[in-house]
Scaffold this active site. Structure first.
Site, mmCIF file in Angstrom:
data_model
loop_
_atom_site.group_PDB
_atom_site.id
_atom_site.type_symbol
_atom_site.label_atom_id
_atom_site.label_comp_id
_atom_site.label_asym_id
_atom_site.label_seq_id
_atom_site.Cartn_x
_atom_site.Cartn_y
_atom_site.Cartn_z
ATOM 1 N N PRO A 11 0.795 -1.229 0.000
ATOM 2 C CA PRO A 11 0.000 0.000 0.000
ATOM 3 C C PRO A 11 0.827 1.278 0.000
ATOM 4 O O PRO A 11 1.841 1.373 0.674
ATOM 5 C CB PRO A 11 -0.828 -0.105 1.289
ATOM 6 C CG PRO A 11 -0.204 -1.187 2.089
ATOM 7 C CD PRO A 11 0.494 -2.096 1.138
ATOM 8 N N ASN A 12 0.321 2.216 -0.791
ATOM 9 C CA ASN A 12 0.862 3.580 -0.884
ATOM 10 C C ASN A 12 2.165 3.688 -1.670
ATOM 11 O O ASN A 12 2.649 4.794 -1.895
ATOM 12 C CB ASN A 12 1.027 4.220 0.510
ATOM 13 C CG ASN A 12 -0.304 4.313 1.230
ATOM 14 O OD1 ASN A 12 -1.257 4.861 0.672
ATOM 15 N ND2 ASN A 12 -0.401 3.751 2.415
ATOM 16 N N ARG A 19 4.328 11.193 -2.412
ATOM 17 C CA ARG A 19 4.262 10.899 -0.986
ATOM 18 C C ARG A 19 5.588 11.244 -0.277
ATOM 19 O O ARG A 19 6.645 10.755 -0.674
ATOM 20 C CB ARG A 19 4.022 9.386 -0.931
ATOM 21 C CG ARG A 19 4.297 8.729 0.319
ATOM 22 C CD ARG A 19 4.198 7.228 0.173
ATOM 23 N NE ARG A 19 3.990 6.699 1.490
ATOM 24 C CZ ARG A 19 4.242 5.460 1.848
ATOM 25 N NH1 ARG A 19 4.661 4.591 0.959
ATOM 26 N NH2 ARG A 19 4.038 5.072 3.069
ATOM 27 N N TYR A 24 10.870 9.329 0.942
ATOM 28 C CA TYR A 24 10.894 8.326 -0.135
ATOM 29 C C TYR A 24 11.523 8.815 -1.435
ATOM 30 O O TYR A 24 11.634 8.038 -2.381
ATOM 31 C CB TYR A 24 9.461 7.832 -0.399
ATOM 32 C CG TYR A 24 8.854 7.153 0.808
ATOM 33 C CD1 TYR A 24 9.347 5.933 1.255
ATOM 34 C CD2 TYR A 24 7.815 7.739 1.524
ATOM 35 C CE1 TYR A 24 8.806 5.311 2.373
ATOM 36 C CE2 TYR A 24 7.261 7.126 2.641
ATOM 37 C CZ TYR A 24 7.769 5.913 3.072
ATOM 38 O OH TYR A 24 7.255 5.291 4.173
ATOM 39 N N ASN A 75 7.947 -5.623 -0.657
ATOM 40 C CA ASN A 75 7.903 -4.450 0.225
ATOM 41 C C ASN A 75 6.443 -4.344 0.642
ATOM 42 O O ASN A 75 5.614 -3.801 -0.097
ATOM 43 C CB ASN A 75 8.352 -3.190 -0.513
ATOM 44 C CG ASN A 75 8.294 -1.970 0.400
ATOM 45 O OD1 ASN A 75 7.713 -2.010 1.482
ATOM 46 N ND2 ASN A 75 8.897 -0.876 -0.057
ATOM 47 N N ALA A 78 3.059 -0.574 4.948
ATOM 48 C CA ALA A 78 2.676 -0.585 6.366
ATOM 49 C C ALA A 78 2.201 -1.959 6.843
ATOM 50 O O ALA A 78 2.247 -2.258 8.046
ATOM 51 C CB ALA A 78 1.598 0.461 6.624
ATOM 52 N N GLU A 99 12.734 -9.238 1.916
ATOM 53 C CA GLU A 99 11.894 -8.065 2.220
ATOM 54 C C GLU A 99 12.727 -6.802 2.003
ATOM 55 O O GLU A 99 13.887 -6.750 2.413
ATOM 56 C CB GLU A 99 11.423 -8.146 3.676
ATOM 57 C CG GLU A 99 10.570 -6.957 4.093
ATOM 58 C CD GLU A 99 9.907 -7.184 5.453
ATOM 59 O OE1 GLU A 99 9.186 -8.203 5.608
ATOM 60 O OE2 GLU A 99 10.124 -6.367 6.356
ATOM 61 N N HIS A 101 12.684 -2.425 2.118
ATOM 62 C CA HIS A 101 12.056 -1.136 2.449
ATOM 63 C C HIS A 101 12.926 -0.027 1.912
ATOM 64 O O HIS A 101 14.157 -0.070 2.071
ATOM 65 C CB HIS A 101 11.895 -0.975 3.966
ATOM 66 C CG HIS A 101 11.002 -2.015 4.530
ATOM 67 N ND1 HIS A 101 9.640 -1.976 4.377
ATOM 68 C CD2 HIS A 101 11.287 -3.163 5.185
ATOM 69 C CE1 HIS A 101 9.122 -3.051 4.936
ATOM 70 N NE2 HIS A 101 10.092 -3.791 5.422
ATOM 71 N N ARG A 108 12.913 5.453 12.105
ATOM 72 C CA ARG A 108 11.646 6.169 12.032
ATOM 73 C C ARG A 108 10.780 5.906 13.272
ATOM 74 O O ARG A 108 11.299 5.533 14.314
ATOM 75 C CB ARG A 108 10.947 5.795 10.716
ATOM 76 C CG ARG A 108 11.804 6.159 9.495
ATOM 77 C CD ARG A 108 11.112 5.836 8.204
ATOM 78 N NE ARG A 108 9.897 6.617 8.044
ATOM 79 C CZ ARG A 108 8.916 6.306 7.180
ATOM 80 N NH1 ARG A 108 9.033 5.246 6.404
ATOM 81 N NH2 ARG A 108 7.854 7.068 7.092
HETATM 82 C C1 DQA Z 1 8.066 1.279 3.652
HETATM 83 C C2 DQA Z 1 8.164 1.534 5.166
HETATM 84 C C3 DQA Z 1 6.800 1.331 5.840
HETATM 85 O O1 DQA Z 1 6.897 1.606 7.234
HETATM 86 C C4 DQA Z 1 5.781 2.264 5.246
HETATM 87 O O2 DQA Z 1 4.508 2.045 5.817
HETATM 88 C C5 DQA Z 1 5.727 2.181 3.753
HETATM 89 C C6 DQA Z 1 6.980 2.103 3.007
HETATM 90 C C7 DQA Z 1 9.398 1.585 2.938
HETATM 91 O O3 DQA Z 1 9.556 1.147 1.800
HETATM 92 O O4 DQA Z 1 10.240 2.296 3.487
HETATM 93 O O5 DQA Z 1 4.659 2.276 3.150
HETATM 94 O O6 DQA Z 1 7.774 -0.098 3.454
#
Ligand code: DQA
Length: 150
Positions: A11-12, A19, A24, A75, A78, A99, A101, A108
């Site tokens: 998500p996102n 964003r 990011y 990835n 959240a 995994e 990120h 954070r």
């Molecule tokens: C993320 C880190 C997560 O905490 C966050 O909710 C994301 C992006 C990252 O790629 O740094 O959506 O996975």
């Protein structure tokens, strides 16, 4: 040697570039897709890059990887921090999984420090931006290990 890798973004991540650019960066989600596909292509690997904002769809992607892909890069966004269902899906298919990120989740907010999905993966890369995905590709390409177990 991995021939087919499924790359799943949660998500996102489709909001990259818009964003929180201070966290990011300014590159878009299509930039990320192109970066991964082009890097994999140079190694002779087919990378399918998928994105979903829904937990169930991410689980369906993971199930579909079984028998169709050699490895997964995920990835979970959240969902990383609370989706036992994604953890269980990764454990169910038991494909070699890394995994990734973009941000350093340990630098954070407290709620980001824990990943419930990483224990179902070989390992985790965080804080290295887009490069995390290509490092994961290199690892999966170069490593013989075929399972997430020790
Ligand atoms: C993320 C880190 C997560 O905490 C966050 O909710 C994301 C992006 C990252 O790629 O740094 O959506 O996975």
């Amino acid at each position: 040697m991995c021939k087919k890798i499924m790359v799943i973004n949660g998500p996102n991540l489709n909001m990259l570039g818009i964003r929180e650019p201070n966290v990011y960066g300014c590159q878009s989600y299509s930039d990320l897709e192109a970066y991964i596909e082009s890097y994999a292509g140079k190694l002779g690997i087919e990378a399918t890059v998928l994105q979903s904002n829904s937990e169930g769809e991410i689980i369906d992607f993971i199930h579909h990887a079984l028998g169709n892909y050699d490895a997964i890069i995920i990835n979970p966004g959240a969902y990383t921090h609370y989706s036992y269902a994604i953890h269980d899906a990764l454990s169910s298919v038991n494909l070699p999984t890394v995994e990734v990120h973009l941000s350093n989740i340990h630098k954070r907010e407290e709620f980001r420090h824990k990943s419930v999905t990483a224990p179902a993966c070989i390992g985790q890369i965080c804080g290295l931006g887009f490069r995390g995905y290509t490092l994961a590709i290199d690892y999966l390409n170069e490593t013989e290990s075929d399972k997430n177990e020790d």
